[in-house]
Scaffold this motif. Structure first.
Motif, PDB file in Angstrom:
ATOM      1  N   GLY A 223     -27.314  15.793  27.481  1.00  6.70           N
ATOM      2  CA  GLY A 223     -28.606  15.946  26.822  1.00  6.70           C
ATOM      3  C   GLY A 223     -29.663  14.989  27.307  1.00  6.70           C
ATOM      4  N   TRP A 224     -29.327  13.678  27.375  1.00  7.24           N
ATOM      5  CA  TRP A 224     -30.377  12.708  27.679  1.00  7.24           C
ATOM      6  C   TRP A 224     -30.633  12.555  29.178  1.00  7.24           C
ATOM      7  CZ3 TRP A 224     -27.148   8.577  24.779  1.00  7.24           C
ATOM      8  CH2 TRP A 224     -26.211   7.976  25.616  1.00  7.24           C
ATOM      9  N   ALA A 225     -29.902  13.285  30.017  1.00  7.84           N
ATOM     10  CA  ALA A 225     -30.164  13.261  31.462  1.00  7.84           C
ATOM     11  C   ALA A 225     -30.224  14.675  32.034  1.00  7.84           C
ATOM     12  CB  ALA A 225     -29.104  12.432  32.189  1.00  7.84           C
ATOM     13  N   LEU A 226     -29.138  15.435  31.870  1.00  6.07           N
ATOM     14  CA  LEU A 226     -28.997  16.680  32.629  1.00  6.07           C
ATOM     15  C   LEU A 226     -29.812  17.835  32.077  1.00  6.07           C
ATOM     16  CD1 LEU A 226     -25.199  16.249  33.295  1.00  6.07           C
ATOM     17  CD2 LEU A 226     -27.044  16.010  34.962  1.00  6.07           C
ATOM     18  N   ARG A 281     -28.011   4.529  22.153  1.00  7.37           N
ATOM     19  CA  ARG A 281     -28.308   4.871  20.771  1.00  7.37           C
ATOM     20  C   ARG A 281     -29.166   6.127  20.623  1.00  7.37           C
ATOM     21  NH1 ARG A 281     -28.758  -0.989  20.991  1.00  7.37           N
ATOM     22  NH2 ARG A 281     -27.338  -2.022  19.528  1.00  7.37           N
ATOM     23  N   PHE A 282     -30.431   5.966  20.186  1.00  3.97           N
ATOM     24  CA  PHE A 282     -31.231   7.148  19.866  1.00  3.97           C
ATOM     25  C   PHE A 282     -31.828   7.836  21.081  1.00  3.97           C
ATOM     26  CE2 PHE A 282     -33.360   3.289  18.272  1.00  3.97           C
ATOM     27  CZ  PHE A 282     -34.462   3.193  19.125  1.00  3.97           C
ATOM     28  N   ALA A 283     -31.381   7.473  22.285  1.00 11.75           N
ATOM     29  CA  ALA A 283     -31.632   8.352  23.432  1.00 11.75           C
ATOM     30  C   ALA A 283     -31.020   9.723  23.181  1.00 11.75           C
ATOM     31  CB  ALA A 283     -31.057   7.751  24.711  1.00 11.75           C
ATOM     32  N   SER A 309     -34.998  12.854  14.202  1.00 18.93           N
ATOM     33  CA  SER A 309     -35.355  11.804  13.249  1.00 18.93           C
ATOM     34  C   SER A 309     -34.125  11.272  12.518  1.00 18.93           C
ATOM     35  CB  SER A 309     -36.372  12.329  12.239  1.00 18.93           C
ATOM     36  OG  SER A 309     -37.619  12.597  12.858  1.00 18.93           O
ATOM     37  N   GLY A 310     -33.177  12.148  12.259  1.00 15.13           N
ATOM     38  CA  GLY A 310     -31.950  11.690  11.615  1.00 15.13           C
ATOM     39  C   GLY A 310     -31.218  10.669  12.464  1.00 15.13           C
ATOM     40  N   ILE A 311     -31.182  10.898  13.776  1.00 11.79           N
ATOM     41  CA  ILE A 311     -30.513   9.953  14.676  1.00 11.79           C
ATOM     42  C   ILE A 311     -31.224   8.611  14.670  1.00 11.79           C
ATOM     43  CG2 ILE A 311     -30.055   9.490  17.116  1.00 11.79           C
ATOM     44  CD1 ILE A 311     -29.455  12.498  17.427  1.00 11.79           C
ATOM     45  N   ALA A 312     -32.545   8.608  14.827  1.00 15.36           N
ATOM     46  CA  ALA A 312     -33.277   7.343  14.852  1.00 15.36           C
ATOM     47  C   ALA A 312     -33.137   6.600  13.525  1.00 15.36           C
ATOM     48  CB  ALA A 312     -34.744   7.588  15.167  1.00 15.36           C
ATOM     49  N   ARG A 313     -33.302   7.311  12.420  1.00 19.60           N
ATOM     50  CA  ARG A 313     -33.191   6.659  11.109  1.00 19.60           C
ATOM     51  C   ARG A 313     -31.792   6.079  10.903  1.00 19.60           C
ATOM     52  NH1 ARG A 313     -33.392   9.612   5.267  1.00 19.60           N
ATOM     53  NH2 ARG A 313     -31.353  10.233   6.048  1.00 19.60           N
ATOM     54  N   SER A 347     -30.392  -2.831  29.434  1.00 14.94           N
ATOM     55  CA  SER A 347     -29.846  -1.468  29.470  1.00 14.94           C
ATOM     56  C   SER A 347     -30.095  -0.667  28.194  1.00 14.94           C
ATOM     57  CB  SER A 347     -28.347  -1.516  29.767  1.00 14.94           C
ATOM     58  OG  SER A 347     -28.090  -2.061  31.033  1.00 14.94           O
ATOM     59  N   PRO A 348     -29.965  -1.272  26.988  1.00 18.46           N
ATOM     60  CA  PRO A 348     -30.127  -0.464  25.774  1.00 18.46           C
ATOM     61  C   PRO A 348     -31.472   0.241  25.667  1.00 18.46           C
ATOM     62  CG  PRO A 348     -29.119  -2.575  25.242  1.00 18.46           C
ATOM     63  CD  PRO A 348     -29.567  -2.654  26.665  1.00 18.46           C
ATOM     64  N   TYR A 349     -32.437  -0.174  26.466  1.00 22.40           N
ATOM     65  CA  TYR A 349     -33.773   0.407  26.329  1.00 22.40           C
ATOM     66  C   TYR A 349     -33.907   1.783  26.968  1.00 22.40           C
ATOM     67  CZ  TYR A 349     -35.327  -3.624  23.860  1.00 22.40           C
ATOM     68  OH  TYR A 349     -35.473  -4.585  22.888  1.00 22.40           O
ATOM     69  N   TRP A 350     -32.796   2.344  27.465  1.00 19.63           N
ATOM     70  CA  TRP A 350     -32.815   3.778  27.753  1.00 19.63           C
ATOM     71  C   TRP A 350     -32.927   4.553  26.448  1.00 19.63           C
ATOM     72  CZ3 TRP A 350     -29.532   7.463  31.188  1.00 19.63           C
ATOM     73  CH2 TRP A 350     -30.233   7.743  32.362  1.00 19.63           C
ATOM     74  N   ALA A 351     -32.772   3.859  25.338  1.00 17.69           N
ATOM     75  CA  ALA A 351     -33.099   4.458  24.042  1.00 17.69           C
ATOM     76  C   ALA A 351     -34.525   4.981  24.037  1.00 17.69           C
ATOM     77  CB  ALA A 351     -32.924   3.430  22.932  1.00 17.69           C
ATOM     78  N   SER A 352     -35.360   4.470  24.934  1.00 19.81           N
ATOM     79  CA  SER A 352     -36.750   4.936  25.035  1.00 19.81           C
ATOM     80  C   SER A 352     -36.841   6.431  25.277  1.00 19.81           C
ATOM     81  CB  SER A 352     -37.478   4.189  26.153  1.00 19.81           C
ATOM     82  OG  SER A 352     -37.629   2.818  25.839  1.00 19.81           O
ATOM     83  N   LYS A 353     -35.812   7.015  25.860  1.00 19.14           N
ATOM     84  CA  LYS A 353     -35.837   8.468  26.060  1.00 19.14           C
ATOM     85  C   LYS A 353     -35.970   9.205  24.732  1.00 19.14           C
ATOM     86  CE  LYS A 353     -33.466   8.987  30.444  1.00 19.14           C
ATOM     87  NZ  LYS A 353     -32.425   9.760  31.155  1.00 19.14           N
ATOM     88  N   GLY A 354     -35.469   8.568  23.674  1.00 24.91           N
ATOM     89  CA  GLY A 354     -35.577   9.180  22.359  1.00 24.91           C
ATOM     90  C   GLY A 354     -36.993   9.284  21.844  1.00 24.91           C
ATOM     91  N   PHE A 355     -37.937   8.609  22.518  1.00 19.38           N
ATOM     92  CA  PHE A 355     -39.347   8.684  22.121  1.00 19.38           C
ATOM     93  C   PHE A 355     -40.109   9.792  22.841  1.00 19.38           C
ATOM     94  CE2 PHE A 355     -38.412   4.118  21.254  1.00 19.38           C
ATOM     95  CZ  PHE A 355     -38.648   4.142  19.888  1.00 19.38           C
ATOM     96  N   LEU A 356     -39.406  10.659  23.556  1.00 18.79           N
ATOM     97  CA  LEU A 356     -40.087  11.755  24.254  1.00 18.79           C
ATOM     98  C   LEU A 356     -40.955  12.560  23.303  1.00 18.79           C
ATOM     99  CD1 LEU A 356     -40.538  13.504  26.796  1.00 18.79           C
ATOM    100  CD2 LEU A 356     -38.468  14.782  26.170  1.00 18.79           C
TER     101      LEU A 356
END
Length: 658
Positions: A223-226, A281-283, A309-313, A347-356
């Protein structure tokens, strides 16, 4: 107490809107505030010219220079999404702040210069984030850079055209960088782009799923890459015949995949605790925003936002980011063992993908639609994911999603590696974590079927052969796998990237396992074949690893059941599996101080060519199913809801060809 000093979860509740978001309360304001908190906190760890962001903590396996590049590139993703969705409005001055870092990072004479793509392979990963954001924010960043800095950026990215990339999700880093270079008039060979796209096309599997390369590698990278990169690339390459021909396929695959993905989120927002790189995480929310951005017909926007939103919360309310606004290496709080060797403080800041989702304006339907319930909030279900060999069961009563795994091991048939706790266990869920550290990380206990050798060492199953997976007319899920039990003395020098290791190997008997799954119960059928390899040792069947605040009480082992006050993990062994107990493992997962694993076993070496059965449970409470054998490999299972199924387990009894 000011807003700045209050816990993040508390301050975010000021934005709650339970009319628009009846399940999470979260809106676009929550996401924006979370992004801003992370971005402002990151500035405290930036170098003078902002090119390096060195978060606190021990260096990762690739060294501090790579860690600092990751800190820049991955937070830059969040900044880019934030400004793109606001149409350039930038009250935090993000673009100017990061532009200064780009100027210094690409300057070979600067003390803050970035690791180059030809100096360390990890720079090829981070280059893709930089290129993607430069595309998304072109009017507000790239177009305002001086010609000299633009030239240096092109020079920094240009080696991507000539370098070898591993044949996994990394190929998309080369494609993204190449497309950006082409968009600014820099040379990028069409043959390189064509070869990369053809390789990526080969990752596609049934049901819209992607494997991360040629092996049975199914995890959050799907999901977060492919799915994430193909659709963004096709936007970057709009008008290119290669993008025009592929985009409908990408959209169709994503829609089919998202149907499964929304079934893999627990009612509490937890994603499935399975696969490597969990510290992102929320990536895991990125896939749902990708669907909204692409305008897939289904799932509807309210359900996509509910999942994201459920994942981030879920993480915010459990301590991520921490009190200083930092995403540490961990799951909720800091927990270093969740990291792989390649993971560092940035590395954890690939969580930024979750802000798409923030790249979409506030008027987009994904932000204006009323939240829809997750499948697990709507009712019980059973779902088969053929590509991954997963039998997925969600139960509304406890909100837990479980996966019984007969198809994923991050390997291929016959490989005989050690079992990775992240891939090769027989079960994963949104409420449990495999044992990731301690003696049982390398010696399978939880969610396992193993044979113990003379020294009591358990066997491994990686390299198994997949049997059919399916769904009976009653809705019960069935599937199985078989493998040569094997023992491995692993090569300790090889890096830990989250999957199994090779080494000197001893082969044992063939083991076949057949599963029937309904609701919170699995009936697990096991047969050990005669006449191959070492004689069978004790057969040991491990259940769900239950997070708990304390170890199990010391008592005579008369049952295999553990409770944490909310959920129970239980195994009911059939004839021959009379030995039972609960093993307490301290500090073995990021979910709780202790993990309790119920198990059952044969009191003596397993009898060859004999069926054993165990009923395996994770949930609140319930009576076990009744099992009646009606033939050599045929049985009747009567489930707690009264449903009766006739099961043929013969595929798991057949020894595969040598």
């Amino acid at each position: 107490m000011t807003t700045a000093t209050r816990p993040l979860a508390t301050s975010l509740r000021e934005f709650d809107d339970h009319r628009l978001s009846p399940h999470t309360g979260w809106t676009r304001d929550h996401w924006a505030a979370l992004a801003d908190r992370l971005l402002l906190a990151a500035r405290r760890y930036a170098s003078a010219s902002h090119a390096r962001i060195a978060f606190p903590g021990a260096p990762g396996g690739y060294g501090s220079d790579v860690d600092a590049l990751e800190g820049f590139a991955r937070t830059f993703l969040a900044a880019g999404f934030r400004v793109a969705g606001e149409g350039g409005r930038d009250p935090l001055n993000l673009m100017e702040w990061y532009a200064k870092g780009i100027a210094a990072g690409t300057d070979p004479r600067s003390p803050e210069r970035w690791v180059r793509l030809d100096e360390h392979h990890q720079a090829r990963v981070e280059a893709a984030s930089i290129a993607l954001v430069l595309h998304l924010t072109r009017p507000w960043l790239w177009d305002l850079l001086t010609p000299k800095v633009q030239e240096r950026v092109v020079g920094y990215l240009a080696p991507a055209a000539e370098m070898e990339y591993p044949p996994i999700n990394w190929i998309w880093f080369q494609i993204i960088v190449g497309q950006f270079l082409a968009s600014v008039g820099a040379p990028f060979e069409p043959e390189v782009m064509d070869a990369g796209l053809a390789l990526a096309d080969g990752f596609a599997r049934d049901g819209g799923w992607y494997a991360d390369g040629p092996e049975r590698s199914y995890d959050h990278y799907a999901g977060w890459a492919l799915h994430f990169y193909p659709l963004l690339w096709s936007e970057m390459a709009a008008g290119d015949p290669r993008a025009r021909s592929r985009r409908p396929e990408y959209l169709g695959r994503l829609e089919r995949y998202l149907h499964d993905a929304v079934h893999l989120v627990g009612a509490d927002g937890s994603p499935l605790v399975q696969g490597r790189s969990l510290t992102y995480r929320f990536a895991a929310a990125a896939q749902f925003w990708a669907g909204a951005r692409a305008g897939v017909p289904a799932p509807d926007p309210g359900l996509l936002r509910r999942a994201a939103s459920g994942i981030a919360r879920h993480f915010v309310e459990r301590g991520a980011p921490d009190a200083d606004g930092v995403l540490t290496l961990g799951w909720y709080g800091a927990w270093r063992p969740i990291a792989q060797d390649y993971s560092g403080p940035g590395s954890p800041y690939w969580a930024s993908k979750g802000f798409l989702g923030l790249a979409l304006p506030a008027s987009h339907p994904v932000w204006t639609a009323v939240e829809a319930p997750l499948p697990v909030e709507s009712g019980d279900y059973g779902l088969v994911v053929p590509a991954a060999g997963w039998l997925v069961s969600g139960t509304r009563r406890d909100g837990v999603v479980r996966v019984v795994n007969h198809g994923t091991d991050h390997s291929h048939p016959g490989s005989h590696l050690t079992d990775s706790p992240l891939y090769a266990r027989l079960g994963y869920s949104t409420a449990t974590s495999p044992l990731l550290t301690g003696e049982h990380a390398g010696h399978p206990l939880d969610q396992s079927v193993v044979l113990l050798d003379a020294a009591g060492v358990p066997s491994h199953r990686t390299g198994f052969e997949i049997l059919a997976t399916g769904r009976l007319a009653s809705g019960t899920l069935v599937g199985g796998s078989r493998w040569r039990a094997h023992w491995v003395d692993p090569e300790q020098e090889s890096p830990d990237h989250g999957f199994g290791r090779s080494g000197a190997t001893r082969l044992g008997p063939w083991v076949g396992v057949f599963s029937a799954v309904r609701g919170a119960w699995e009936v697990r059928l096991v047969r050990v074949a005669a006449g191959a390899g070492e004689e069978p040792g004790v057969l040991h069947v491990g259940g769900w690893p239950l997070p708990a605040p304390a170890p199990a009480e010391s008592r005579t082992a008369t049952q295999a059941e553990a409770s944490n006050g909310t959920l129970r993990s239980r195994i009911v062994g059939g004839p021959g599996l009379e030995a039972c107990g609960v093993t307490s493992a301290e500090g073995a997962s990021p979910l709780a101080p202790w993990t309790l694993v119920p198990w059952c076993a044969t009191p003596a070496p397993a009898r060859p060519d004999t069926w054993y059965e165990a009923a395996v449970f994770l949930g609140e409470d319930g009576e076990p199913p009744a099992v009646e054998w009606t033939g050599p490999s045929a049985l009747r299972i009567t489930w707690p809801d009264g449903t009766a199924d006739e099961i043929d387990a013969s595929p798991a009894a057949t020894v595969a060809p040598a």
